[in-house]
Write an enzyme that holds these catalytic residues in place. Structure first.
Site, short mmCIF file in Angstrom:
data_model
loop_
_atom_site.label_atom_id
_atom_site.label_comp_id
_atom_site.label_asym_id
_atom_site.label_seq_id
_atom_site.Cartn_x
_atom_site.Cartn_y
_atom_site.Cartn_z
CE1 TYR A 20 137.49 84.64 64.37
CE2 TYR A 20 135.75 86.21 63.79
CZ TYR A 20 136.74 85.31 63.41
OH TYR A 20 136.97 85.09 62.09
CE LYS A 45 131.14 79.88 60.86
NZ LYS A 45 131.27 80.58 59.60
CB CYS A 100 102.92 88.56 24.66
SG CYS A 100 103.08 89.66 23.26
CE LYS A 133 128.35 77.53 58.92
NZ LYS A 133 128.35 77.29 57.51
CD GLU A 139 133.56 83.80 70.19
OE1 GLU A 139 133.77 83.81 68.96
OE2 GLU A 139 134.45 83.66 71.03
CG ASP A 183 128.22 85.38 56.09
OD1 ASP A 183 129.34 84.89 55.79
OD2 ASP A 183 127.19 85.18 55.43
CB CYS A 197 104.53 94.52 22.18
SG CYS A 197 103.48 93.07 22.28
CB CYS A 228 102.24 91.94 25.90
SG CYS A 228 104.03 92.07 25.95
CB CYS A 269 106.50 91.17 21.62
SG CYS A 269 106.72 91.44 23.37
S1 IVH Z 1 136.84 81.09 65.32
C1 IVH Z 1 140.31 78.32 65.07
N1 IVH Z 1 134.79 82.66 65.79
O1 IVH Z 1 134.05 81.52 60.44
C2 IVH Z 1 139.06 79.10 65.12
N2 IVH Z 1 135.35 82.20 63.55
O2 IVH Z 1 133.93 78.82 59.36
C3 IVH Z 1 138.81 79.86 63.92
N3 IVH Z 1 133.92 83.35 61.93
O3 IVH Z 1 137.32 81.42 59.27
C4 IVH Z 1 137.68 80.73 63.83
N4 IVH Z 1 132.67 84.41 63.37
O4 IVH Z 1 136.08 83.67 59.23
C5 IVH Z 1 135.55 82.06 64.85
N5 IVH Z 1 133.04 84.08 66.34
C6 IVH Z 1 133.79 83.48 65.42
C7 IVH Z 1 133.56 83.67 64.07
C8 IVH Z 1 134.35 83.00 63.15
C9 IVH Z 1 132.91 84.21 62.10
C10 IVH Z 1 134.40 82.87 60.61
C11 IVH Z 1 135.87 82.93 60.41
C12 IVH Z 1 136.31 81.52 60.19
C13 IVH Z 1 135.04 80.90 59.70
C14 IVH Z 1 135.03 79.41 59.95
#
Ligand code: IVH
Length: 715
Positions: free
Chosen positions: A234, A125, A440, A322, A123, A127, A419, A416, A446
């Site tokens: 998720y 992640k 300057c 990440k 999936e 933000d 001034c 500048c 200034c």
């Molecule tokens: S699973 C026990 N899936 O990332 C599993 N988290 O660093 C818990 N997050 O607190 C989370 N996308 O706020 C999961 N596809 C995803 C996610 C996700 C974003 C965030 C979530 C979690 C944090 C962990």
């Protein structure tokens, strides 16, 4: 920083203490105030270091270790919700090997063969901020934030305003279903919100995540409703029955109930599939329209998830992969020049706003005119920018293949922009090289330099005027009360005007806070408030008044002469001892030569001091200032003192005086105070807790004494 495997147990203990405090502070900044100070990557690095040290020194794990907690505690604005199933976090992987290791650990834990494939759901992640939605018999009954993982905040009314969040589920969901997912804001909604905030003169948000968090945690759900927020489901917490045997199957069910599931989600059968997914998402990242900071892999089989369970704060069956160093591509829309306190013309790149590592970047430093030439950066160019930690984003390179025909080379100004004075690059007489910075020459006339010079003037090592910080300087400058140092002292004769400006400022601030949905400070009666304002003005006037007597060294430092800081100012004060002698010398024809002969003052510094006094604007401003001041002579170093000419080092904790005081006293007696011990050191004054310097003293056979012995010696 020392690598974990080299730490001694004592160092490890100290480090864990530091990390616990630092992580707790960042947790508060992140969740409490929605204003993180460090990037996610840096935060993760802190947590990782904490965990690594704990792994090596299990006996040192603290009761309040960050590894026992997921994030910050819930704030007290909302009712608390205890999570029936804790809301946990994810372990991180940063490389392909880390991902392979993750699968290896899963295999070993489950006792699978080395070549057995482990299918995962992959999936994005997202933000944003995680939220939990509790459905009973298909009806949304409660919504909560994660809080510290055990206890969150009840934000039901706010979550109900998000159009992605169904109030009632479709089909046949389990009787109890606590859906977990992420509330986020799209780039488009974020840009529109900030534009609106700006138009209404309200504070803007640093990035979409902060704005989502800020929007969801509004006490007035009406404000949340006015902010375009989205949600992706998720995972789940409390659940009465599992409608599928696989994570991917669960997400399909979620979709059938009408819950939004991220469309990028894929089931991957092998490591190769997984990494392909990762790279495909990384390539697509900028076009998704919302921020993601990696991808997440979850072991697909729920019976395996069950067996794998959790380790401290994260599941063994999932990991977050990440994205690396935070670089992004954007367009250089313009170059603006900012003028600093010393008159330096600093070019700033105005960029088409782009999110880099969770922060919207619209400006980057271009350092100086040579750097612009080196990059060959032209307005309209596509550029690669990088944001590393807290440092100001930089332009790494120009993408020449994308240069539009209309791209215009930039001509660096030679005046500048504030001034209009000439802006020049100093040339070093010896080397013939010109300074990288253009400056300057407007000095005290200034405006840009005035504000910065005034801020410097009131700084701790200069006039140290309590209560007169940068904000007030800017405010007073805007209101026409301050233009030059002398005006600070003239404020004492304008207390009514000062009070009025302060009251207006306070009213504007509280209006801003109210409009942003923040809590109003407790209501005070009009009378009490007037008393409060009156007190502030009185205190400020008192603080200014007290500084009308000042030491010569501090005064010289405060003038903000280029290259002249505390040390040089003290050298000058010691050389001339009285203000009159100093001013006379600076007026003289051979001032420059004289300056060059002072030990410790080099050619460039002498030149800068000479230039300062050569500029009539500066001399006039200084004379106006001196009308207000009593300048204390510098005490002549006592030639006969038992420590004159000796080099002294202070180490450890001093109990009878501050370090600064000790240093000043020693210097006034003709001693030289140094920061490190060498064979040239004569005396080391060691207080409790003295460490390596004491050892150095022994090594070099230097006389060591405690604070009392020192005081006796100089008394
Ligand atoms: S699973 C026990 N899936 O990332 C599993 N988290 O660093 C818990 N997050 O607190 C989370 N996308 O706020 C999961 N596809 C995803 C996610 C996700 C974003 C965030 C979530 C979690 C944090 C962990």
């Amino acid at each position: 920083m020392k690598s974990v495997d080299k730490l001694t147990s004592a160092e490890a203990e100290k480090e864990l203490d530091r990390l616990a405090k630092e992580i707790a502070r960042h947790d508060r900044a992140y969740h409490g105030a929605d204003a993180p100070e460090i990037s996610d990557a840096e935060y993760d690095a802190l947590r990782r270091r904490n965990n690594e040290i704990e792994e090596r020194f299990p006996l040192l794990v603290r009761a309040d270790s960050p590894s026992h907690r997921v994030g910050a505690r819930a704030s007290d604005k909302f009712a608390k919700v205890r999570h029936r199933v804790p809301m946990l976090s994810l372990d991180n992987a940063f490389s392909d090997e880390d991902v392979a290791d993750f699968l290896g650990r899963v295999r070993r834990f489950l006792g699978l063969k080395d070549d057995e494939e482990i299918a995962v759901t992959a999936e994005t992640k997202i933000d944003g901020l995680s939220a939990s939605l509790r459905y009973e018999n298909g009806v949304l009954v409660q919504g909560a934030t994660r809080g510290d993982g055990q206890e969150g905040e009840d934000i039901t009314a706010n979550l109900k305003t998000i159009s992605d969040v169904p109030l009632r589920l479709k089909g046949k969901p389990p009787a109890v279903l606590e859906v977990r997912g992420e509330v986020y804001m799209t780039h488009k909604a974020f840009a529109a919100l900030n534009k609106r905030q700006e138009q209404d003169s309200k504070p803007t948000y640093a990035n979409p995540r902060n704005s989502a968090a800020g929007s969801v945690r509004q006490l007035d759900p009406g404000i949340t409703a006015s902010r375009a927020l989205n949600f992706f489901a998720y995972s789940w917490g409390d659940i009465s029955e599992l409608p599928s045997k696989a994570h991917s199957g669960m997400l399909e069910k979620f979709e059938s109930y009408g819950l939004p599931v991220n469309p990028e989600t894929r089931r991957c059968e092998t490591l190769k599939d997984i990494l392909k997914f990762y790279h495909a998402i990384a390539a697509k990242r900028a076009r998704l329209g919302y921020d993601i900071d990696g991808v997440v892999y979850k072991v697909d089989r729920l019976d395996w998830q069950e067996r794998l369970g959790f380790v401290s704060r994260s599941p063994r069956w999932a990991t977050a992969h990440k994205f690396p160093a935070e670089q992004a591509e954007t367009v250089l829309e313009g170059i603006e020049i900012q003028v600093g306190r010393t008159g330096k013309l600093a070019p700033v790149a105005r960029l088409k706003p782009v999110t880099v590592g969770g922060v919207v970047v619209a400006n980057a430093t271009l350092h100086n005119e040579d750097e612009i030439a080196r990059l060959d950066a032209r307005i309209g160019d596509s550029v690669v920018i990088q944001r590393a930690g807290d440092v100001i984003p930089q332009i790494l390179r120009v993408i020449l293949e994308k240069r539009p025909k209309s791209a215009k080379p930039y001509k660096f100004p030679d005046t500048c922009p504030v001034c209009g004075s000439h802006a020049v690059r100093e040339v070093d007489e010896k080397t013939g090289k010109s300074d990288v910075d253009r400056r300057c020459t407007g000095g005290l006339i200034c405006d840009a330099q005035t504000v910065e010079r005034l801020k410097y003037f009131v700084g701790r090592d200069q006039f140290d005027i309590e209560g007169l910080g940068g904000t007030l300087i800017e405010l007073f400058h805007d209101k026409g009360l301050l233009k030059e140092p002398a005006d600070i002292f003239a404020l004492t004769e304008k207390s009514a005007k000062v009070a009025k400006v302060l009251a207006e400022h306070r009213a504007a601030l509280s209006e801003e806070r109210r409009a942003a949905g923040g809590k109003e400070p407790a209501k005070t009666t009009a009378k009490k408030k007037d008393e409060g304002d009156g007190k502030q003005v009185e205190n400020l006037m008192g603080a200014i008044e007290r500084r009308r007597t000042i030491g010569l060294d501090r005064l010289i430092n405060a003038l903000g002469i280029r290259h002249v800081g505390e040390t040089t100012a003290r050298l000058l004060a010691r050389r001339y001892l009285t203000l009159n002698a100093f001013l006379e010398a600076m007026k003289g024809d051979n001032a420059l030569e004289e300056l060059q002969h002072i030990e410790g003052i080099g050619g460039v510094v002498a030149e800068a001091i000479h230039d300062f006094f050569d500029e009539p604007h500066n001399v006039k401003a200084l004379n106006r200032l001196l009308q207000w001041l009593t300048v204390q002579d510098m005490a002549a170093p006592a030639k006969s003192s038992p420590v004159s000419g000796k080099t002294v080092v202070f180490t450890g904790t001093l109990e009878r005086m501050t370090r600064q005081e000790a240093k000043a006293r020693a210097e006034s007696l003709g001693a030289k105070v140094s920061g490190s011990v060498s064979a040239k050191t004569d005396i080391v004054v060691a207080g409790p807790g003295a460490g390596s310097k004491l050892k150095d003293a022994q090594k070099h056979n230097v006389q060591v004494m405690d604070e009392d012995a020192w005081l006796k010696l100089i008394s």
